[in-house]
Design a protein around this motif. Sequence first.
Motif, PDB file in Angstrom:
ATOM      1  N   ALA A 546       0.813  -1.212   0.000  1.00  0.00           N
ATOM      2  CA  ALA A 546       0.000   0.000   0.000  1.00  0.00           C
ATOM      3  C   ALA A 546       0.850   1.267   0.000  1.00  0.00           C
ATOM      4  O   ALA A 546       2.031   1.252   0.357  1.00  0.00           O
ATOM      5  CB  ALA A 546      -0.909  -0.005   1.219  1.00  0.00           C
ATOM      6  N   LYS A 547       0.243   2.370  -0.399  1.00  0.00           N
ATOM      7  CA  LYS A 547       0.881   3.688  -0.349  1.00  0.00           C
ATOM      8  C   LYS A 547       2.251   3.730  -1.005  1.00  0.00           C
ATOM      9  O   LYS A 547       3.268   4.017  -0.375  1.00  0.00           O
ATOM     10  CB  LYS A 547       0.970   4.153   1.106  1.00  0.00           C
ATOM     11  N   HIS A 570      -3.628  -0.612  -1.406  1.00  0.00           N
ATOM     12  CA  HIS A 570      -4.369   0.638  -1.475  1.00  0.00           C
ATOM     13  C   HIS A 570      -3.437   1.839  -1.689  1.00  0.00           C
ATOM     14  O   HIS A 570      -2.259   1.790  -1.370  1.00  0.00           O
ATOM     15  CB  HIS A 570      -5.281   0.819  -0.260  1.00  0.00           C
ATOM     16  N   ASN A 571      -4.000   2.863  -2.287  1.00  0.00           N
ATOM     17  CA  ASN A 571      -3.252   4.062  -2.614  1.00  0.00           C
ATOM     18  C   ASN A 571      -1.974   3.823  -3.408  1.00  0.00           C
ATOM     19  O   ASN A 571      -0.862   4.065  -2.947  1.00  0.00           O
ATOM     20  CB  ASN A 571      -2.953   4.863  -1.342  1.00  0.00           C
ATOM     21  N   LEU A 593      -7.921  -2.526  -2.241  1.00  0.00           N
ATOM     22  CA  LEU A 593      -7.373  -1.894  -3.445  1.00  0.00           C
ATOM     23  C   LEU A 593      -7.837  -0.445  -3.531  1.00  0.00           C
ATOM     24  O   LEU A 593      -7.830   0.174  -4.602  1.00  0.00           O
ATOM     25  CB  LEU A 593      -7.831  -2.675  -4.683  1.00  0.00           C
ATOM     26  N   HIS A 594      -8.221   0.091  -2.416  1.00  0.00           N
ATOM     27  CA  HIS A 594      -8.731   1.446  -2.321  1.00  0.00           C
ATOM     28  C   HIS A 594      -7.757   2.461  -2.941  1.00  0.00           C
ATOM     29  O   HIS A 594      -6.553   2.330  -2.814  1.00  0.00           O
ATOM     30  CB  HIS A 594      -8.900   1.773  -0.833  1.00  0.00           C
ATOM     31  N   GLY A 595      -8.298   3.450  -3.619  1.00  0.00           N
ATOM     32  CA  GLY A 595      -7.448   4.538  -4.065  1.00  0.00           C
ATOM     33  C   GLY A 595      -6.487   4.174  -5.172  1.00  0.00           C
ATOM     34  O   GLY A 595      -5.300   4.454  -5.086  1.00  0.00           O
ATOM     35  N   ASN A 596      -6.957   3.522  -6.207  1.00  0.00           N
ATOM     36  CA  ASN A 596      -6.153   3.276  -7.395  1.00  0.00           C
ATOM     37  C   ASN A 596      -6.943   3.775  -8.606  1.00  0.00           C
ATOM     38  O   ASN A 596      -7.851   4.597  -8.450  1.00  0.00           O
ATOM     39  CB  ASN A 596      -5.824   1.787  -7.504  1.00  0.00           C
ATOM     40  N   PHE A 884      -4.906  -0.277   9.591  1.00  0.00           N
ATOM     41  CA  PHE A 884      -4.803   0.864   8.707  1.00  0.00           C
ATOM     42  C   PHE A 884      -5.888   0.905   7.656  1.00  0.00           C
ATOM     43  O   PHE A 884      -6.374   1.966   7.317  1.00  0.00           O
ATOM     44  CB  PHE A 884      -3.443   0.889   8.036  1.00  0.00           C
ATOM     45  N   SER A 885      -6.250  -0.258   7.170  1.00  0.00           N
ATOM     46  CA  SER A 885      -7.279  -0.239   6.142  1.00  0.00           C
ATOM     47  C   SER A 885      -8.522   0.412   6.688  1.00  0.00           C
ATOM     48  O   SER A 885      -9.168   1.201   6.040  1.00  0.00           O
ATOM     49  CB  SER A 885      -7.683  -1.632   5.678  1.00  0.00           C
TER      50      SER A 885
END
Length: 924
Positions: A546-547, A570-571, A593-596, A884-885
């Motif tokens: 992520a990130k 994510h991100n 998969l948030h924020g892609n 964190f998610s």
Amino acid sequence: MGYRQFSFLLFLCFCQLSFFSSIPHPCRKDESISLLKLKKTFTYPSFDQHSFSILSLWNISRDCCSWDGVVCDDITGHVIELDLCRSGLVGTIDSNSSLFQLSHLQRLDLSSNNFSNSHISPEFGKFSSLKHLDLSYSYFSGQIPSEISHLSKLHSLRLSTFFYSKKLRLTTHDFKSLLQNLTQLRELDLSGINISSIIPLIFSSHLTTLSLSETGLYGIIPESIFHLPNLETLDLSFNYQLSGYFPKTKWNSSAYLSVLHLSGVNFSDNLHESLGYITSLYSLYLTDCSLRGSIPESLLNLTRIEDLYLSRNSLNGTIPSGIFSLPSLNTIDLSNNHFSGQLEDFKSNSLKEILLDDNQLQGHLPNSIQNLVNLMNLDLSFNNFSGNVDISLFSNLKHLFLLSLSYNNISLINEKKVNFTWPESLQRLQLAACEVKELEFLRSAKKLYDLDLSNNKIEGRIPDWTWSTWNFSMRYLNISHNMLMSVDSIPLQSLYTIDLRSNLLQGSLPIPPNSTTYFFISHNNLTEEIPSSICNLTSLVILDLAKNNLKGAIPQCLGNISGLQVLDMHNNKLSGTLPTIFSNGSSLRSLNLHGNKLEGKIPQSLANCKELQILDLGDNHLNDTFPMWLGTLPKLQVLSLRSNGLHGSIRTPTIENIFPNLRMLDLSSNAFTENLPTGLFQHLKAMRAIDPSKKAPTPRYGYYQDSIVVVTKGLELVVERILFLYTTIDLSNNKFKGHIPSGIGDLIALRVLNISHNGFQGHIPSSLGNLSVVESLDLSFNQLSGEIPQQLASITSLAVLKLSHNHLEGCIPKGPQFDTFEKNSYEGNDGLRGLPVSKGCGSSRMPETDNTTHMLDEVSKSTFLSEFWNGILMGYGSGLIIGFSIAYFMLSSRNSNWLSRIAEELEYRIVMRRRKKKQGHHRR
Ligand SMILES: *[C@@H]1O[C@H](CO)[C@@H](O)[C@H](O)[C@H]1NC(C)=O
Ligand SMILES: *[C@@H]1O[C@H](CO)[C@@H](O)[C@H](O)[C@H]1NC(C)=O
Ligand SMILES: *[C@@H]1O[C@H](CO)[C@@H](O)[C@H](O)[C@H]1NC(C)=O
Ligand SMILES: *[C@@H]1O[C@H](CO)[C@@H](O)[C@H](O)[C@H]1NC(C)=O
Ligand SMILES: *[C@@H]1O[C@H](CO)[C@@H](O)[C@H](O)[C@H]1NC(C)=O
Ligand SMILES: *[C@@H]1O[C@H](CO)[C@@H](O)[C@H](O)[C@H]1NC(C)=O
Ligand SMILES: *[C@@H]1O[C@H](CO)[C@@H](O)[C@H](O)[C@H]1NC(C)=O
């Protein structure tokens, strides 16, 4: 090593020694035949190189009294002892077994074999001469027959078993009659058997050893146990329902008591000074006993003490000077308490293990550490020690195995560079937050398998010598929270966990060896595409990318890693469509998969992921209709599809019992249209009941043994702790219309409901008043009309209410919470009257209060939130992304003040937590 395992080993050694050979004596033919028959009922595959089955040497051509493990009576020739301890036997002993023809047996030891979960035959109760019976650790199961209490001559009875098998049971009644009838008992070991009883007040005064660890005992320990005149070993540990009081005067008159193991028993008391009278004591285990107060000086009287465990209590004050000088002390574990002050010099050379982590100790580390030549484990982490610590302090400690200095205020320095070498024995080194700037000082530590250098100031590149030095040994490597710029490859053959989170890594994703199980590399600046060789990591359980700035498509082959439980990307800047190959039997529990920039449809193959608990596809460019079919996933708890291009109406589900475990549903900021399907709210079983037992469980460390520690570092606990806590629905920013279905009022577990910025019409259903634990209710920016239902005023948990920008009218109801809302909760309506908007609805209200303080108050009062924090922070602390998610999930719901305030507080707490990280930090 846990105490139980330890005593088990001791006992194994003991039984190996007891193969003394017997005096030759003509064996009785019938008994010889019985023994040979018995031999035939077992197989005895050799199960390791050190063991052999003595049965394989039993041979008709020799006198049975000379067989290994067989002892006959000198005069009568009857077999009186049979010792088959650890003989590799596999099989069962049923009631017809020829064993029971050996009716003169006085000693029978069948321990440490494998009787295949068979029952203990009642025939054992017929050995009327038996003095010693040992069936421990032999894979028996079921009810222990009451006939055992007929063995009234028994001096020693050992039936202990591995607790986690939970297979052997003893009824309360049989437990009592056992104690009542076996008046000659010296030794009783029933550890691990499910007894679940109070402790009766009947114990043979001959008892020297009483072991009832992990038996589910409850109630209060009768004080008379402590006064048993011959007691040497008392073990009542890990009976968490049991409580007790320390005797206020003398313990036992005989002063033989040498092992006292009461860990996990609730004392809720000070460590009583009477403990200092038990001068015969050499092991004292009082871990996790809810002890408070300081260590009494009288403990310094325990001059024979070797092992002193007082960890996980609330002990405070300074550590008495002199305790480290106790002449026989090997292990002192005072970790997880509130001890303060400075450390005195260490004087006892016998010290092997000093565990003081997680206290509030301060000052410099004493130089006398360098004289502790026998020291193996030193854990000073999570204290307030300060100053420079030169690593030469440890170079004389030739047996050092574990050194942990993490999370203090110390700076590790290396001034005597030239001649320094780490002890060869060193395998675990934990130096998190020790101002470490480079790795050079580790060159001589050649056998490290567990290295924690997180939260330091390591820059640049990991030097090449590290890989060759640690190629074969390294298993847990944590260099997270540093300033590493590049890691090209990670050639470490045995690697299990690697954590490179929060560095400045650039370029493409490095691929660790295929042994890697946990791979964390989030919060970096990785670019490029994810190479498909990542799918060679067939052992992966957690993959956290992520990130970063990873781009390109998600490799399709990731769906093939069958053990993968957490996939967090994510991100990033991932594009293309979602992988479509999630196969049946997938272990995936969390997919974030948030924020892609993912496009296309939600792949139907996700329906194969029956273990899925969290699915976050928010903030992408998905273009699909509502995936009602996800409702068949039995464990799905969190579903976020927010901020995508999802559209169309949500139809009434045709399948029964959909989304049975869903607790968080976020469909906000899409283009869903039409009415909400009433039918949907008739399902959602998990939201329809408040289960007060669903609290974040406090971890009970006593249960976790070495082999399971890895699991506690991993996923299990964390997921469970977090997901109970949050029940929300966010449908805001869509184009829903029609009436608000009154069935939403049946989702009584809801804490947050947001349907703002839609086209809902009609009245607010009065059923919303049933949401008795709701803390935030946002219906603003709709077309709602009519009056605010009086029922809403009865919701005492409500901290945030937004009804603004509708067509509401009439009087604003009054109620304890309603009286605290400000004008902006109501503005932009047609005709709302009453305070705080206007006068005209009767009696006046309380004077204005500062709204900000009030809101913060609400936030900190909320039990839901405080549990939520704990969940998140535990997740964070144990090196997991799950926390964190969800945190992110909340952070991204920034459309209310309340939530952004939470976000601020979250960030604050995470920062604090980093300074004082407790979880995921296991030793032994
Ligand atoms: C106690 O032992 C005697 C003789 O061994 C036996 O007859 C009796 O049934 C036992 N009592 C219980 C309660 O088991
Ligand atoms: C134990 O220590 C206390 C004070 O530290 C002392 O008064 C007492 O006499 C000692 N008791 C024994 C049995 O040594
Ligand atoms: C230790 O804790 C007790 C409460 O259990 C408290 O009364 C006492 O002041 C504390 N002592 C120190 C030195 O912090
Ligand atoms: C340190 O190493 C140097 C050579 O590297 C050697 O001459 C010196 O004697 C060593 N000093 C000690 C104290 O071992
Ligand atoms: C890892 O790769 C090696 C060869 O590079 C192979 O022999 C081994 O079987 C692989 N292990 C796993 C768990 O895939
Ligand atoms: C990330 O890397 C790119 C180039 O690879 C660079 O332009 C950018 O400044 C980096 N960002 C950070 C925060 O270091
Ligand atoms: C996976 O590993 C095998 C053997 O180690 C190697 O030949 C292959 O190239 C790897 N696959 C990828 C995509 O790198």
